[in-house]
Design a protein around this motif. Sequence first.
Motif, PDB file in Angstrom:
ATOM      1  N   GLU A  26       0.741  -0.998  -0.365  1.00 34.42           N
ATOM      2  CA  GLU A  26       0.038   0.111  -0.319  1.00 34.42           C
ATOM      3  C   GLU A  26       0.897   1.614  -0.037  1.00 34.42           C
ATOM      4  N   GLU A  27       1.398   1.103   0.840  1.00 35.80           N
ATOM      5  CA  GLU A  27       3.019   2.516   1.030  1.00 35.80           C
ATOM      6  C   GLU A  27       3.619   2.523  -0.313  1.00 35.80           C
ATOM      7  N   VAL A  30       1.037   4.726  -3.163  1.00 36.27           N
ATOM      8  CA  VAL A  30       0.646   5.662  -2.408  1.00 36.27           C
ATOM      9  C   VAL A  30       2.020   6.617  -2.984  1.00 36.27           C
ATOM     10  N   ASP A  34       1.920  10.022  -5.992  1.00 35.18           N
ATOM     11  CA  ASP A  34       2.742  10.657  -5.707  1.00 35.18           C
ATOM     12  C   ASP A  34       3.782  10.904  -6.847  1.00 35.18           C
TER      13      ASP A  34
ATOM     14  N   TYR B  27       6.917  11.781   4.555  1.00 36.23           N
ATOM     15  CA  TYR B  27       6.853   9.994   3.756  1.00 36.23           C
ATOM     16  C   TYR B  27       7.468   9.666   3.181  1.00 36.23           C
ATOM     17  N   TRP B  67       0.066   5.267   9.532  1.00 40.40           N
ATOM     18  CA  TRP B  67      -0.306   6.566   8.737  1.00 40.40           C
ATOM     19  C   TRP B  67      -1.538   6.773   9.572  1.00 40.40           C
ATOM     20  N   ARG B  74      -5.138  12.088   1.092  1.00 37.98           N
ATOM     21  CA  ARG B  74      -4.851  10.810   0.576  1.00 37.98           C
ATOM     22  C   ARG B  74      -4.121   9.952   2.166  1.00 37.98           C
ATOM     23  N   HIS B  75      -3.778   8.755   2.255  1.00 36.45           N
ATOM     24  CA  HIS B  75      -3.441   8.657   2.644  1.00 36.45           C
ATOM     25  C   HIS B  75      -2.155   7.491   2.965  1.00 36.45           C
ATOM     26  N   ARG B  76      -1.459   8.000   3.956  1.00 34.23           N
ATOM     27  CA  ARG B  76       0.267   8.403   4.115  1.00 34.23           C
ATOM     28  C   ARG B  76       0.822   7.650   4.720  1.00 34.23           C
ATOM     29  N   LYS B  77       1.871   6.821   4.626  1.00 32.52           N
ATOM     30  CA  LYS B  77       2.490   6.196   6.154  1.00 32.52           C
ATOM     31  C   LYS B  77       3.639   7.451   5.796  1.00 32.52           C
TER      32      LYS B  77
END
Lengths: 893, 115
Positions: A26-27, A30, A34, B27, B67, B74-77
């Motif tokens: 998932e990371e 993302v 980006d 991130y 998270w 947006r969902h980010r770590k």
Amino acid sequence: MDLEKKIKDWRKSLRKQEHFSDGFTEELEVHLRDAIEGGLDKGLSPEEAFDRAVKNLGDITAINKDERLAHISSGKSGLMVPGLLRNFLKVNRRQFRKNGLLNGINLAGLTVAFTATFFIGLFLHDELSFEHHHPNAENIYRLSYQHTSETGIVEKRAFSSGMWIDVVKDRVPSIEETMRFMQISYGYVENQATNQSFYEEGIYWSDPNFFDFLHFPLKYGNREDQLSHPSSLVVTESIAEKVFGEENPIGQSLRFVRNGIVVNFVVTGVIFDPPSNSHFQPNYIAQLEALQGIFGEAERGWITLNPAPGWVYTYIKLRDESYKAQVTQTLEEFWNNAIPERAEFMEPLLTKLTDIHFQPPIKWEIDTPITMSYIYGLIVIAAFILIIAMTNFVNLITAQASKRQKEIGLRKTLGSTRKQLRLQFFLESAGLTLFAIISALALTYLLLPEFNGLIEKRIDLFQVFSNSNLFIGFIAIVLMISFTAGAFPALYFTRKVTKSFNLNQFFKAERANTTGRNMLVILQFAVAITLIISTVTVFNQLQLINNGKLGTNREAVVGIRTTRMGDTHQIQRFRNEIENFAQVSSSTLGMHLPRLSDFGRINTRYFAPDLHNEPLYWNKFDADGDFPKTFDLEFIAGEDFREDHDLNSLIINESAARELNLAPHEAVGLILKEDSINYVYGQSDGVVIGVVRDFAYESVRKRVEPLVICANTQVNGALSVKLGPGNKQEAIAQLGKLWAEIYPGRPFEYWFLDYEFGRLYNQERRLGKLIPLFSGLAIVIALFGLFALTAYVSELRKKEIGIRKVLGCSTSGILRLLSWQYLRTILIAVFIAIPVSWWGMDYWLDNFTYRVNISLLVIGGSILFILLVSLMTVSLKSLKAANANPVESLKHE
Amino acid sequence: MFSFSKSLVAASSKPLILGILQEGTSYGYAIIQRVKEISQGKLEWSDGMLYPVLHRLEKEKLITSQWMQSEEGRHRKYYAITELGKQSLHQEKMNWYGMQEVMEALWSINPSTSN
């Protein structure tokens, strides 16, 4: 272009990367999004932006590799990840399936062993918890006395006089509470509503505070009403069911008939059946006051106003132990005044309630005491069983080590740490053990009723576990066993196997294993052989006890209760008629047999005026002329009572003659004068007409004392009928029919003497059942283990056997090779077991006056037995291995 | 033009990332952007390689992650430096300065080796 679809496809492609966690994927997604956005901002087309973002991300497999290193190279990787646990389970399941026989045996052996241990534990708990459930049990004492005869023989007795308690209570204020009861039975109980009557034992006539003093939970009724009135009667659950059926019997009336005197009762309470860990085993409880009605006018005051010891059992609750001296002192002072002629021979005894079960049996004891050596013996057996089963377990688990070398090697290569490996094997073994324990618990629960029946106890599993301390202790022991069982193989595997992995090391390790395993086999079989020798010896000793009870006749003697049947003519008529019955060979009328620990009157003073003037303190047994015949006493001199025998004729036993320093034949014709201070049956001077071989008429734990058998009894407690060969039940039915004709409406109650005498040896009988059972189990478990081990080793050596056969070794040669390996270890075990069992049994047999010898035959037989059985066990698998076609074992490589 | 060797890049990744996180929580994508920005494109990382490093640092408890929802939804770590990370960064700094001193000392004595 569909950007989302492309991203989705890309994400799918990541799935192949095993070190990508969901979070990481998932990371990365993302990140990709980006990067694509960044590309779009710079004016790239979506397609270009996507391609560049993916390209910038770099080589996915390289990332995957780095990601794995990120997790393990730190050196602090997790001991347990869920995936690993799943893997362990899977491997474990496969392992179990692959070596199903081996593991099945392992598990079965463990389960059986744990079940046996639980049963022994329950038995021991029951024995050791005697009386602990009564309130303030540790402050309760039984008051009785010990009697020293003129010849210095000390005899402890369990009863007291009913008067003592009143005297002591008045003078010693530190006594908190007292309770006394008498146990007088041998009357019959009549339920007039159903017109049924029952001869009953276990009738307690007690002070009204019986239920405050002792703990007996109520099923029906109010605590306050229990013994509030002389007509109150409390019965146990099973008596209530027998006499009244299923319904609540409160308020029902019942009468007790003894000697023609009737006492009317109303049931005021029903208690649950007393637990087996108590010496109070009443069936009925009534007020002591009610007993006054049964005695004649003259005897009325006898219970509570007679200072001399009578049949009253007395219990006192002291504030604390230090007041004991005060009680005994007060009592002694009282005796000196009230019964000065007996006081000098008497000494007070205060026995702690919780100790009664563990002291050597004393006269008129109502408990069935246990000797501590039995307790220790059972603990040893339980320990042996556990040792054998655990050894099996460890042996079989480690035997598989070689097969699992590959698995361990593979795991190491793939990055398992040693800790993880250790955890794996620990979990495997501990899990197996825990499973076995849980199965054993279920088995224990299911088999408990059978076990209770076998040992004649009433053990309740829930009752035992309701004691929270015990439960916690049990759980702790379970965890400890699982932990130990798990820890050993875990340490073994990781130390022996994981250090390095190459073939050379492998074979070296295998050799070392074999030695270790052989040591365990030696231990097991040493234990098993010890058990066999011990079991056979115990069994022989119990046989001796059984046969020595009364004569050696094996034909059944049936006792018929004739207590207080009134008219002697009727009994005579009954006897005359049964003489004609085909199966009846003789009968004798006399005391109710057997009695608790002896029969007849004890310590009668005799004089042999022809020899000397010293008094002889001998036992006297009142019987009739048919007694020796019915009980098959063996005459070694003189003759039996004649049909029309002189009432002065006496028969003595061998020990009596010996005490007079006479050979048996010299004793015949001797005149014996009885100096009777007892008032019951009058005085007699007699002439010895015969001498019989000694028979154990008291406990076989005691030496046979001199005995005089008198044939002039007026006692008619019971008629003992000796039956010849044939159907016993038919004969009894015939007797019953005649009984009903002669005594209409009177219950016909009979018992087999063989069985009743057995009750005198309840503990021995119990152990006679328990010890062979558990020893047998232990031996079977040991053989199970041996079988599995042979199976495994012949499997392991399949190739070797194949090569040997190809090179010309015969089947018998291979068989010898495989068997010898085990027989050798078992022979070593034999040499360890012989001295151990010899010493152990010698120690145990010292408890008995008449003891069997530990015969060489038993030892030789036991060894031969174990050798034969183990040879058979080993051959079972070895033969298959030796007969196998070598092509089969060699071809696949 | 600089061409950092792979091992040098790997060795520098730790102080670099810790240094960036010292400036504030960030991130993955933003960290990469920041690296590019500081090095003016001299340091060429493949974006994906960053993550295993982040995960390792997290395992070593030098940074933590969470998270979170970003401002644009947006969902980010997000990663943040820990106390232990700050100490480690300090140590790294000392090491790199030390290394620089060694090199400088070497090259100022014998300039011929510097080119």
